[in-house]
Motif scaffolding. Structure first.
Motif, PDB file in Angstrom:
ATOM      1  N   SER A  93      36.975  54.910  39.066  1.00 33.89           N
ATOM      2  CA  SER A  93      38.442  53.901  38.493  1.00 33.89           C
ATOM      3  C   SER A  93      39.358  53.310  37.913  1.00 33.89           C
ATOM      4  O   SER A  93      39.810  52.916  38.039  1.00 33.89           O
ATOM      5  CB  SER A  93      37.194  53.280  37.041  1.00 33.89           C
ATOM      6  OG  SER A  93      35.884  52.958  37.622  1.00 33.89           O
ATOM      7  N   GLY A  94      39.877  54.878  37.426  1.00 36.92           N
ATOM      8  CA  GLY A  94      41.542  54.599  37.592  1.00 36.92           C
ATOM      9  C   GLY A  94      41.929  54.310  38.462  1.00 36.92           C
ATOM     10  O   GLY A  94      43.082  52.986  38.059  1.00 36.92           O
ATOM     11  N   THR A  95      41.885  55.078  39.605  1.00 35.38           N
ATOM     12  CA  THR A  95      42.562  54.233  41.415  1.00 35.38           C
ATOM     13  C   THR A  95      41.976  53.043  41.293  1.00 35.38           C
ATOM     14  O   THR A  95      42.958  52.496  41.454  1.00 35.38           O
ATOM     15  CB  THR A  95      42.046  55.427  42.124  1.00 35.38           C
ATOM     16  OG1 THR A  95      42.715  56.834  41.691  1.00 35.38           O
ATOM     17  CG2 THR A  95      43.047  54.953  43.517  1.00 35.38           C
ATOM     18  N   THR A  96      40.921  52.554  41.401  1.00 38.02           N
ATOM     19  CA  THR A  96      40.482  51.268  41.536  1.00 38.02           C
ATOM     20  C   THR A  96      41.660  50.098  40.830  1.00 38.02           C
ATOM     21  O   THR A  96      41.891  49.136  41.156  1.00 38.02           O
ATOM     22  CB  THR A  96      38.915  50.828  41.938  1.00 38.02           C
ATOM     23  OG1 THR A  96      38.708  52.251  42.235  1.00 38.02           O
ATOM     24  CG2 THR A  96      38.475  49.245  41.991  1.00 38.02           C
ATOM     25  N   LEU A  97      41.483  51.144  39.196  1.00 36.63           N
ATOM     26  CA  LEU A  97      42.141  49.328  38.172  1.00 36.63           C
ATOM     27  C   LEU A  97      43.720  49.408  38.659  1.00 36.63           C
ATOM     28  O   LEU A  97      43.938  48.369  38.531  1.00 36.63           O
ATOM     29  CB  LEU A  97      42.284  50.008  36.941  1.00 36.63           C
ATOM     30  CG  LEU A  97      40.099  49.542  36.247  1.00 36.63           C
ATOM     31  CD1 LEU A  97      39.667  50.367  35.479  1.00 36.63           C
ATOM     32  CD2 LEU A  97      40.119  48.417  36.416  1.00 36.63           C
ATOM     33  N   LEU A  98      43.987  50.474  38.704  1.00 38.47           N
ATOM     34  CA  LEU A  98      46.014  50.516  39.067  1.00 38.47           C
ATOM     35  C   LEU A  98      45.643  49.786  40.369  1.00 38.47           C
ATOM     36  O   LEU A  98      46.923  48.653  40.302  1.00 38.47           O
ATOM     37  CB  LEU A  98      46.210  51.774  39.493  1.00 38.47           C
ATOM     38  CG  LEU A  98      46.194  51.978  38.167  1.00 38.47           C
ATOM     39  CD1 LEU A  98      46.713  53.884  37.998  1.00 38.47           C
ATOM     40  CD2 LEU A  98      47.140  51.531  36.988  1.00 38.47           C
ATOM     41  N   SER A  99      44.865  49.817  41.236  1.00 41.07           N
ATOM     42  CA  SER A  99      44.861  48.823  42.797  1.00 41.07           C
ATOM     43  C   SER A  99      44.477  47.701  42.582  1.00 41.07           C
ATOM     44  O   SER A  99      45.241  47.132  43.282  1.00 41.07           O
ATOM     45  CB  SER A  99      44.256  49.199  43.840  1.00 41.07           C
ATOM     46  OG  SER A  99      44.196  49.615  44.939  1.00 41.07           O
ATOM     47  N   ALA A 100      44.038  47.126  42.035  1.00 39.84           N
ATOM     48  CA  ALA A 100      43.825  45.816  41.913  1.00 39.84           C
ATOM     49  C   ALA A 100      44.771  45.392  41.432  1.00 39.84           C
ATOM     50  O   ALA A 100      45.527  44.069  41.633  1.00 39.84           O
ATOM     51  CB  ALA A 100      42.200  45.677  41.010  1.00 39.84           C
ATOM     52  N   THR A 101      46.000  45.812  40.583  1.00 41.69           N
ATOM     53  CA  THR A 101      46.698  45.595  39.568  1.00 41.69           C
ATOM     54  C   THR A 101      47.888  45.552  40.620  1.00 41.69           C
ATOM     55  O   THR A 101      49.299  44.602  40.881  1.00 41.69           O
ATOM     56  CB  THR A 101      47.600  46.348  38.622  1.00 41.69           C
ATOM     57  OG1 THR A 101      46.190  46.367  37.892  1.00 41.69           O
ATOM     58  CG2 THR A 101      48.693  45.943  37.940  1.00 41.69           C
ATOM     59  N   THR A 102      48.143  46.265  42.020  1.00 35.17           N
ATOM     60  CA  THR A 102      49.254  46.552  42.196  1.00 35.17           C
ATOM     61  C   THR A 102      49.033  45.264  43.642  1.00 35.17           C
ATOM     62  O   THR A 102      50.237  44.961  43.807  1.00 35.17           O
ATOM     63  CB  THR A 102      49.155  47.831  43.384  1.00 35.17           C
ATOM     64  OG1 THR A 102      49.444  48.565  42.551  1.00 35.17           O
ATOM     65  CG2 THR A 102      50.596  47.990  44.505  1.00 35.17           C
ATOM     66  N   ASN A 103      47.500  44.448  43.720  1.00 35.15           N
ATOM     67  CA  ASN A 103      47.638  43.963  44.763  1.00 35.15           C
ATOM     68  C   ASN A 103      47.437  42.361  44.242  1.00 35.15           C
ATOM     69  O   ASN A 103      47.670  41.074  44.504  1.00 35.15           O
ATOM     70  CB  ASN A 103      46.413  44.197  45.092  1.00 35.15           C
ATOM     71  CG  ASN A 103      46.028  45.348  46.171  1.00 35.15           C
ATOM     72  OD1 ASN A 103      47.344  45.522  46.901  1.00 35.15           O
ATOM     73  ND2 ASN A 103      44.937  45.975  46.501  1.00 35.15           N
ATOM     74  N   SER A 104      47.416  42.204  43.241  1.00 34.56           N
ATOM     75  CA  SER A 104      47.626  40.655  42.086  1.00 34.56           C
ATOM     76  C   SER A 104      46.382  39.754  42.679  1.00 34.56           C
ATOM     77  O   SER A 104      47.244  39.131  42.769  1.00 34.56           O
ATOM     78  CB  SER A 104      49.056  40.773  42.529  1.00 34.56           C
ATOM     79  OG  SER A 104      49.776  41.090  41.461  1.00 34.56           O
ATOM     80  N   SER A 105      46.020  40.899  42.749  1.00 44.68           N
ATOM     81  CA  SER A 105      44.505  39.694  43.422  1.00 44.68           C
ATOM     82  C   SER A 105      43.742  39.531  42.180  1.00 44.68           C
ATOM     83  O   SER A 105      42.811  40.828  41.682  1.00 44.68           O
ATOM     84  CB  SER A 105      43.338  40.162  44.225  1.00 44.68           C
ATOM     85  OG  SER A 105      42.176  39.837  44.683  1.00 44.68           O
ATOM     86  N   PRO A 106      43.108  38.424  41.404  1.00 47.13           N
ATOM     87  CA  PRO A 106      42.713  38.376  40.791  1.00 47.13           C
ATOM     88  C   PRO A 106      41.114  38.342  40.669  1.00 47.13           C
ATOM     89  O   PRO A 106      40.317  38.778  40.137  1.00 47.13           O
ATOM     90  CB  PRO A 106      42.774  36.281  40.551  1.00 47.13           C
ATOM     91  CG  PRO A 106      44.099  35.920  40.873  1.00 47.13           C
ATOM     92  CD  PRO A 106      43.806  36.895  42.156  1.00 47.13           C
TER      93      PRO A 106
END
Length: 337
Positions: A93-106
């Motif tokens: 989850s930690g990696t996925t949450l950071l990745s979602a922020t990087t992609n700026s995808s709602p």
């Protein structure tokens, strides 16, 4: 020459008495041969029971320590397994949450936050693990689940950040709430139900006690809980419509989960040290128990050759008595004349 005669009834009584004595002796010797232990313990220790009593008392203590060390081992093993589950949840989850922020995808933020919210329930359930009617992360309060329900934790957190003027302020309030010491109205006071005043102690050997001070209130675990709680707030609609705020929350959640997970290595090492202490105590106790049993056997064991020889002799005597009794019972006046 004078003869002393014995009446028939007296003779019958004597024969029955001898029969009973021989049968009793035969039973005792049979048990000695089978068990290897003398039936007359008093004679074996020459009337001095002090050494035997001391050995038996020590063996009873060893049995008690065996129960305690088994419980302690179950507890620490369960704690390590729980940490393994938490680490697995955190890495993903930690990696996925950071990745979602990087992609700026709602959409990606929504999906990863929803997934983390589900894992938040799993995390709390894991920390509320109960082994043999003992909650392992509750400190001394082993009869109480250490953490409140996930919904109650999130409800208390929402109350804490309500009215925060900005997402930065909300994140700061969340950090303060989780790190607040006992008595400050934070996580420890509202959501942790364990007791850290004494820790969880086990008397694992004579004069040796091990204490497990790790609980669900450990700051390293609180960091992981915090990260998942933030992700759950996102999934619950916090700052809905404000993509920038939700992105910041997602980043904060991922960072805290990964930071806490890195610290869990130290916690696992501490518990592993306790596992080593318990395992060493189990080995020592087993060795001492074996030595005590050997010493007891030396005191009360029966010589197998001696017991077998005596058993054979008594068997022969009993057969002779049966033969004699049979012949006497067939006596008649004609035979006598």
């Amino acid at each position: 020459m004078n003869y002393i005669s014995v009446g028939d009834m007296a003779q019958s009584f004597q024969l029955r008495q001898h029969n009973t004595q021989l049968k009793t002796t035969l039973s005792q010797l049979s048990q000695e041969v089978a068990s290897g232990i003398k039936q007359d313990i008093g004679a074996a220790v020459a009337g001095d029971f002090s050494s035997l009593s001391g050995i038996n008392r020590s063996l009873s203590m060893m049995d008690s320590y065996k129960v305690v060390t088994t419980e302690a081992a179950l507890t620490t093993d369960a704690m390590q397994e729980t940490l393994g589950v938490i680490s697995s949840l955190a890495e993903d989850s930690g990696t996925t949450l950071l990745s979602a922020t990087t992609n700026s995808s709602p959409t990606l933020i929504d999906v990863t936050a929803a997934n983390a919210a589900v894992k938040f329930d799993t995390l709390i359930s894991a920390l509320n693990t109960n082994v043999a009617s003992r909650y392992v992360f509750s400190g001394a309060a082993t009869d109480t689940a250490p953490l409140a329900d996930p919904e109650d934790i999130l409800s208390a957190l929402k109350t804490e950040i309500s009215g925060a003027p900005s997402v930065e302020d909300a994140i700061a309030l969340i950090d303060s709430w989780f790190s607040a010491p006992a008595g400050a109205g934070g996580f420890v006071d509202t959501s942790y139900r364990g007791d850290d005043s004494l820790g969880l102690s086990f008397r694992i050997a004579d004069g040796e006690t091990t204490s497990i001070n790790s609980s669900a209130s450990d700051p390293r675990l609180r960091d992981v809980i915090k990260g998942f709680a933030i992700a759950s707030l996102i999934a619950d609609g916090l700052y809905e419509g404000d993509q920038g705020a939700r992105s910041m929350l997602s980043a904060a959640a991922g960072e805290r989960i990964l930071s806490g997970n890195s610290s869990l290595t130290g916690l696992a090492a501490e518990i592993g040290s306790k596992q080593g202490e318990i395992a060493d105590a189990q080995t020592r106790n087993q060795a001492e128990s074996t030595s005590l049993k050997l010493a007891r056997t030396e005191l009360i064991s029966a010589d197998p050759y001696e017991s077998a020889t005596a058993l054979e002799a008594v068997s022969t005597q009993l057969e002779t008595l049966y033969t004699l009794t049979s012949r006497l019972s067939r006596l008649s006046l004609a035979d006598y004349l």
